[in-house]
Write an enzyme that holds these catalytic residues in place. Structure first.
Site, short mmCIF file in Angstrom:
data_model
loop_
_atom_site.label_atom_id
_atom_site.label_comp_id
_atom_site.label_asym_id
_atom_site.label_seq_id
_atom_site.Cartn_x
_atom_site.Cartn_y
_atom_site.Cartn_z
CB CYS A 207 -11.11 0.36 0.11
SG CYS A 207 -12.89 0.13 -0.20
CG HIS A 252 -11.76 2.79 -3.85
ND1 HIS A 252 -11.38 1.61 -3.29
CD2 HIS A 252 -10.61 3.52 -3.96
CE1 HIS A 252 -10.08 1.57 -3.10
NE2 HIS A 252 -9.59 2.75 -3.48
CG HIS A 264 -6.01 3.24 -2.50
ND1 HIS A 264 -6.83 3.12 -3.58
CD2 HIS A 264 -4.74 3.27 -3.00
CE1 HIS A 264 -6.10 3.09 -4.70
NE2 HIS A 264 -4.84 3.18 -4.36
#
Length: 289
Positions: A207, A252, A264
């Site tokens: 990510c 995240h 993502h």
């Protein structure tokens, strides 16, 4: 004319009378021979003609009679056989009665146990439980093995990529004029790239590696950490968010895609894509202001 009351017996040779006439004469001797009007020529034998019987008819009758003589007794024997076979004899009946009487007189059964015999001791099956320390150690071993596999995958993926790294892009950014709309359009180009833990090139992203690589193309240097990237820029209201802003949650990060969606690199086995924001607590950070 006078009739002879004691006529002589007819032999059929001396009188011209046919067989029917002889029969009538035998029945009624008193009837005059001369009263019959059916003369027979002299010398005609007075024998009754009999129709010959074919040999085949005689054999058929004999065969039918023989078959019936054999089959009928057999049928009677078959019907009667079970009764004879299962009829107990007097000796069998007497033996059964004697055995039943003996059983009645014997009374209840008895069982004797040797007093010296002892029962075997009851032993419970042994078992052992895994301790918390053993579980923690097993978990640590599994995590270490997984990390090793990730590093190997990362090395393979990154060495297979021949394009520029994030550092190369920072030295010569292809998009010197920063724009959130342009940032999001560049990010869309990497949909379908596999997730690779620690990856920071189009060969494989995690990510924060994905966000770092995109912003490097606009000359913005970002750390390879979701937490550090979330601390950059300015936190804004969700209502003010536009595609190209960052969606940040605990551990995240990704690009806001509008309507509660995020672009993502989510997790292993799932390629980079747009999907719903699944975090329970998330916020928006804007870079460049």
């Amino acid at each position: 004319m006078a009739v002879n009351s004691n006529p002589e017996p007819f032999d059929g040779a001396s009188e011209n009378i046919d067989p029917l006439t002889l029969h009538q004469v035998a029945v009624s001797p008193s009837r005059s021979v001369r009263s019959f009007q059916r003369p027979v020529a002299a010398g005609t034998p007075l024998t009754r003609s009999a129709k010959p019987v074919p040999k085949e008819s005689v054999w058929r009758k004999f065969r039918s009679t023989a078959i019936m003589a054999l089959v009928v007794p057999g049928l009677f024997g078959t019907v009667a056989l079970p009764a004879y076979a299962f009829s107990p004899t007097a000796e069998d009946t007497a033996s059964s009665s004697s055995a039943l009487q003996t059983l009645k007189e014997s009374g209840a059964q008895s069982l004797s146990v040797d007093e010296s015999a002892t029962a075997a001791p009851v032993v419970r099956d042994g078992y052992s439980a895994t301790t918390a320390a053993e579980l923690a150690n097993a978990r640590a071993v599994a995590e270490a093995a997984e990390a090793t596999a990730r590093r190997a995958t990362f090395a393979t993926q990154q060495t297979s990529f021949s394009g520029p790294s994030a550092s190369d892009l920072l030295a010569n950014p292809p998009y010197p004029n920063f724009s959130l709309d342009q940032v999001f359009n560049v990010a869309l180009q990497y949909q379908g790239v596999p997730y690779v833990y620690g990856g920071a090139t189009p060969a494989g992203f995690d990510c924060s590696g994905f966000v770092k690589y995109v912003y490097a193309q606009f000359g913005i240097d970002m750390p390879h950490s979701s937490t550090a990237q979330g601390n950059m820029g300015t936190r804004i209201a969700v209502e003010d968010a536009v595609p190209g802003d960052l969606v940040v949650s605990a551990g995240h990060i990704g690009f806001y895609a509008g309507n509660g969606m995020i672009l993502h690199a989510s997790r292993p086995g799932t390629p980079l894509r747009i999907g719903p924001i699944y975090a329970d607590n998330w916020w928006i950070v804007r870079i460049g202001i």
